[in-house]
Design an enzyme around this catalytic site. Structure first.
Site, PDB file in Angstrom:
ATOM      1  CD  GLU A  16      23.561 -20.946  26.907  1.00 52.91           C
ATOM      2  OE1 GLU A  16      23.425 -20.747  27.870  1.00 52.91           O
ATOM      3  OE2 GLU A  16      23.544 -20.310  25.897  1.00 52.91           O
ATOM      4  CE1 TYR A  31      -4.040 -20.750  16.714  1.00 50.82           C
ATOM      5  CE2 TYR A  31      -4.053 -18.691  17.965  1.00 50.82           C
ATOM      6  CZ  TYR A  31      -4.829 -19.595  17.058  1.00 50.82           C
ATOM      7  OH  TYR A  31      -6.127 -19.257  16.527  1.00 50.82           O
TER       8      TYR A  31
HETATM    9 ZN   LIG Z   1      21.790 -18.581  26.629  1.00 51.82          ZN
END
Ligand SMILES: [Zn+2]
Length: 212
Positions: A74, A120
């Site tokens: 990735e 937040y």
């Molecule tokens: Zn992934």
């Protein structure tokens, strides 16, 4: 100037902490950080709980592998974000439970995938869009995320998880934790009537903390 050895140790330490608290499992998830003209990336099939600082991969901005173990499949997802965001010093990608639940729900709005129910998430991350499902590691997924990354610090990926940028590695990890926490609140309160932040509340936060 960040010391590379120190950055590698910080990556391993914070990833172990994410793993020990159940925000990552097995070999899921991957992280990266910018160092000069290079990017450090967790190796392919590595466990975030047991990263060896010396073996973290080093690649160029074009993805050429120049050191350490073979980078995560990735890595292109991370590189696209650095290309779009000059402020990104690090990127964290997790398959953490509650964010992944949101990425699988049919009702999740792709334009606003994570309604802010406390300030937040807005303060750290901003609005979060969701891209359609594409296979992990595919060019199509990296491209879909890159298209959103210029305007958004974080992107949810359908049936997969999320990716978030930060100024430093610690900042990206804190952003990831806040995103997972907001997702958890949304999942735990499903089916209940919620008081969301108003558009005026959101505009005031965006004016102070930026839009993402
Ligand atoms: Zn992934």
């Amino acid at each position: 100037m960040t010391d590379e050895g120190e950055l590698r140790r910080e990556m391993a330490d914070l990833c172990r902490s994410l793993f020990e608290r159940g925000l990552a499992h097995g070999s899921a998830g991957n992280v990266s950080a910018r160092i000069g003209n290079h990017i450090l990336v967790s190796p392919t099939n590595s466990c975030l709980g047991r990263l060896d600082p010396a073996r973290i991969s080093k690649v160029t901005f074009r993805g050429e592998h120049v050191g350490g173990d073979k980078p995560s499949k990735e890595a292109p997802l991370h590189l696209g974000i650095y290309r779009e965001r000059s402020d990104a010093g690090a990127v964290v990608h997790l398959h953490s439970t509650y964010a992944t639940v949101l990425s699988c729900l049919a009702e999740t709005d792709p334009d606003d995938a994570m309604a802010p129910i406390t300030p937040y998430l807005m303060m750290r991350v901003g609005r979060v869009p969701m891209v359609p499902y594409h296979p992990p590691g595919s060019d199509a997924l990296a491209e879909a995320v890159r298209e959103k990354a210029g305007a958004h610090r974080a992107v949810l990926m359908a049936n997969h998880g999320f990716v978030v940028a930060g100024k430093t590695f610690e900042d990206a990890v804190f952003n990831a934790e806040e995103l997972e926490e907001n997702a958890k609140l949304l999942v735990l309160t499903r089916g209940q009537r919620l008081r969301f932040l108003t558009s005026a509340d959101i505009a005031a936060l965006e004016a102070k903390f930026g839009k993402g």
